[in-house]
Design a protein around this motif. Sequence first.
Motif, PDB file in Angstrom:
ATOM      1  N   UNK A  40      -0.883   1.204  36.683  1.00  0.00           N
ATOM      2  CA  UNK A  40      -0.191   1.448  35.428  1.00  0.00           C
ATOM      3  C   UNK A  40      -1.179   1.040  34.294  1.00  0.00           C
ATOM      4  N   UNK A  41      -1.070   1.784  33.246  1.00  0.00           N
ATOM      5  CA  UNK A  41      -1.930   1.264  32.121  1.00  0.00           C
ATOM      6  C   UNK A  41      -1.541   0.308  31.182  1.00  0.00           C
ATOM      7  N   UNK A  42      -1.976  -0.757  30.755  1.00  0.00           N
ATOM      8  CA  UNK A  42      -1.610  -1.643  29.926  1.00  0.00           C
ATOM      9  C   UNK A  42      -2.649  -1.913  28.717  1.00  0.00           C
ATOM     10  N   UNK A  43      -3.491  -0.853  28.288  1.00  0.00           N
ATOM     11  CA  UNK A  43      -4.342  -0.888  27.138  1.00  0.00           C
ATOM     12  C   UNK A  43      -3.867   0.320  26.142  1.00  0.00           C
ATOM     13  N   UNK A  44      -4.247   0.075  24.864  1.00  0.00           N
ATOM     14  CA  UNK A  44      -3.881   1.249  23.838  1.00  0.00           C
ATOM     15  C   UNK A  44      -4.340   2.705  24.155  1.00  0.00           C
ATOM     16  N   UNK A  45      -4.054   3.480  23.271  1.00  0.00           N
ATOM     17  CA  UNK A  45      -4.372   5.038  23.370  1.00  0.00           C
ATOM     18  C   UNK A  45      -5.893   5.359  23.690  1.00  0.00           C
ATOM     19  N   UNK A  46      -6.845   4.366  23.116  1.00  0.00           N
ATOM     20  CA  UNK A  46      -8.320   4.976  23.302  1.00  0.00           C
ATOM     21  C   UNK A  46      -8.664   4.654  24.744  1.00  0.00           C
ATOM     22  N   UNK A  47      -8.017   3.655  25.339  1.00  0.00           N
ATOM     23  CA  UNK A  47      -8.493   3.550  26.819  1.00  0.00           C
ATOM     24  C   UNK A  47      -8.143   4.561  27.581  1.00  0.00           C
ATOM     25  N   UNK A  48      -6.636   5.152  26.980  1.00  0.00           N
ATOM     26  CA  UNK A  48      -6.116   6.277  27.908  1.00  0.00           C
ATOM     27  C   UNK A  48      -6.950   7.405  27.859  1.00  0.00           C
ATOM     28  N   UNK A  49      -7.439   7.945  26.566  1.00  0.00           N
ATOM     29  CA  UNK A  49      -8.229   9.063  26.375  1.00  0.00           C
ATOM     30  C   UNK A  49      -9.670   8.882  27.140  1.00  0.00           C
ATOM     31  N   UNK A  50     -10.060   7.633  27.200  1.00  0.00           N
ATOM     32  CA  UNK A  50     -11.451   7.364  27.969  1.00  0.00           C
ATOM     33  C   UNK A  50     -11.253   7.522  29.679  1.00  0.00           C
ATOM     34  N   UNK A  51     -10.015   7.089  29.983  1.00  0.00           N
ATOM     35  CA  UNK A  51      -9.729   7.066  31.384  1.00  0.00           C
ATOM     36  C   UNK A  51      -9.468   8.789  31.731  1.00  0.00           C
ATOM     37  N   UNK A  52      -8.988   9.465  30.818  1.00  0.00           N
ATOM     38  CA  UNK A  52      -8.668  10.865  31.240  1.00  0.00           C
ATOM     39  C   UNK A  52     -10.052  11.465  31.212  1.00  0.00           C
ATOM     40  N   UNK A  53     -10.938  11.201  30.187  1.00  0.00           N
ATOM     41  CA  UNK A  53     -12.407  11.951  30.404  1.00  0.00           C
ATOM     42  C   UNK A  53     -13.043  11.602  31.607  1.00  0.00           C
ATOM     43  N   UNK A  54     -12.884  10.260  31.953  1.00  0.00           N
ATOM     44  CA  UNK A  54     -13.604   9.912  33.225  1.00  0.00           C
ATOM     45  C   UNK A  54     -12.945  10.721  34.477  1.00  0.00           C
ATOM     46  N   UNK A  55     -11.803  10.799  34.626  1.00  0.00           N
ATOM     47  CA  UNK A  55     -10.957  11.402  35.739  1.00  0.00           C
ATOM     48  C   UNK A  55     -11.565  12.925  35.501  1.00  0.00           C
ATOM     49  N   UNK A  56     -11.718  13.875  34.551  1.00  0.00           N
ATOM     50  CA  UNK A  56     -12.094  15.069  34.564  1.00  0.00           C
ATOM     51  C   UNK A  56     -13.758  15.091  35.158  1.00  0.00           C
ATOM     52  N   UNK A  57     -14.364  14.229  34.985  1.00  0.00           N
ATOM     53  CA  UNK A  57     -15.726  14.111  35.302  1.00  0.00           C
ATOM     54  C   UNK A  57     -15.776  13.853  36.819  1.00  0.00           C
ATOM     55  N   UNK A  58     -14.962  12.780  37.370  1.00  0.00           N
ATOM     56  CA  UNK A  58     -14.594  12.600  38.644  1.00  0.00           C
ATOM     57  C   UNK A  58     -13.919  13.642  39.466  1.00  0.00           C
ATOM     58  N   UNK A  59     -13.398  14.434  38.842  1.00  0.00           N
ATOM     59  CA  UNK A  59     -12.667  15.600  39.436  1.00  0.00           C
ATOM     60  C   UNK A  59     -13.614  16.632  39.951  1.00  0.00           C
ATOM     61  N   UNK A  60     -14.540  16.779  39.040  1.00  0.00           N
ATOM     62  CA  UNK A  60     -15.685  17.913  39.072  1.00  0.00           C
ATOM     63  C   UNK A  60     -16.526  17.358  40.165  1.00  0.00           C
TER      64      UNK A  60
END
Length: 460
Positions: A22-42
Amino acid sequence: MECCFFFSRYFNSSDNNLQYWGLDYPPLTAYHSLLCAYVAKFINPDWIALHTSRGYESQAHKLFMRTTVLIADLLIYIPAVVLYCCCLKEISTKKKVANALCILLYPGLILIDYGHFQYNSVSLGFALWGVLGVSCDWDLLGSLAFCLAINYKQMELYHSLPFFCFLLGKCFKKGLKGKGFVLLIKLACTVVASFILCWLPFCTEREQTLQVLRRLFPVDRGLFEDKVANIWCSFSIFLKIKEILPHHFQIIISFCFTFLSLLPACVKLTLQPSSKGFRFTLVSCALSFFLFSFQVHEKSILLVSLPVCLVLSEIPFMSTWFLLVSTFSMLPLLLKDELLMPLVVTTIAFFIACATSFSIFEKTSEEELQLKSFSLSVRKYLPCFTFLSRIIQYLFLISVITMVLLTLITVTLDPPQKLPDLFSVLVCFVSCLHFLFFLVYFNIIIMWDSKSGRNQKKIN
């Protein structure tokens, strides 16, 4: 689907176990994790597969995670450190390079970010850009950068009061009936606009916003967790505060102690705003939060270490000492992640770099420790008080020996069966004593510095 899961990272469900990922950090961390997830998925979809990736571990995956940390460092943290050191006045180019090298070699941040897979350098980097901004009178840009830091990791609130007091002091200095009032309005608009932009996607529903806030400030977890080197965990060795005091009273008492310990430095900064006072107040306030506030984590000491790095060229001996202690205080956490060898190597490299770059053992006089004004004040009542620098040298020697011995004992001996946490508690207690000493030291510098505007190594 990814976007739906992105918003659900703050909620407990069959697809998102809050106790596990689970995420327990503010929105910018969520955006960063989503970006990393897209790169990891690729690169490899198995790394982020919704259910099957739980517990997934491979060398390639670790390399990817460390690479994302390095990229964040190269984009945000390292440029801020280099620019800060370049802007230091009254020191040579060689010293500026050495200063940047020592800051970048700080073992605590390297071990936590690259070994524990954290992105503390992102929030700390934004905070450093904020320090640069407000110190150079780019107040709006500095405020924006610091807002980004808070919206990446909420622990940056440790630095919020010095930013607020420094900027408020600037407004007072310019006059609240003229330019100061205009600056105050501009700063308020910058802060509000930046928070709205960061939080907008999470404010569509009231429950969603409240859940994010509950995750950011988990007061239900108690006064402290694990073995953290703050006053509450250390004092619980003698008195079980968490069991004796009601939960709400724990919150009140931690707030009162935190507020009272940081109040003098913040008041002085508001009344006498200066770049030097700002940097030292950042240290003092962050250390007060770490020692006395509610729900502190071991790695929160990094929030104190960053401003200490900023005064490394001004008080190299004490700064080096503090940064060594801060790394030592995280020993139980680092051993849990099997980082003993990296800890030893990075600590030795950092110590050698500081000792050779700043000749720290030659800079222990009262003037170089910035304790001259304090010593003169004491000598008015105790004329024989001429041994302060010698005491500090002896304390440093005892400190290093204690840390080395405790580290050796922890990694070579098994604790008694009845006291399985004995060594971790000792590390916590010894580190806490150090931090209390440093809190007093930094507050003495702040309160006895009457010439901060003239004596400081100014930021250009």
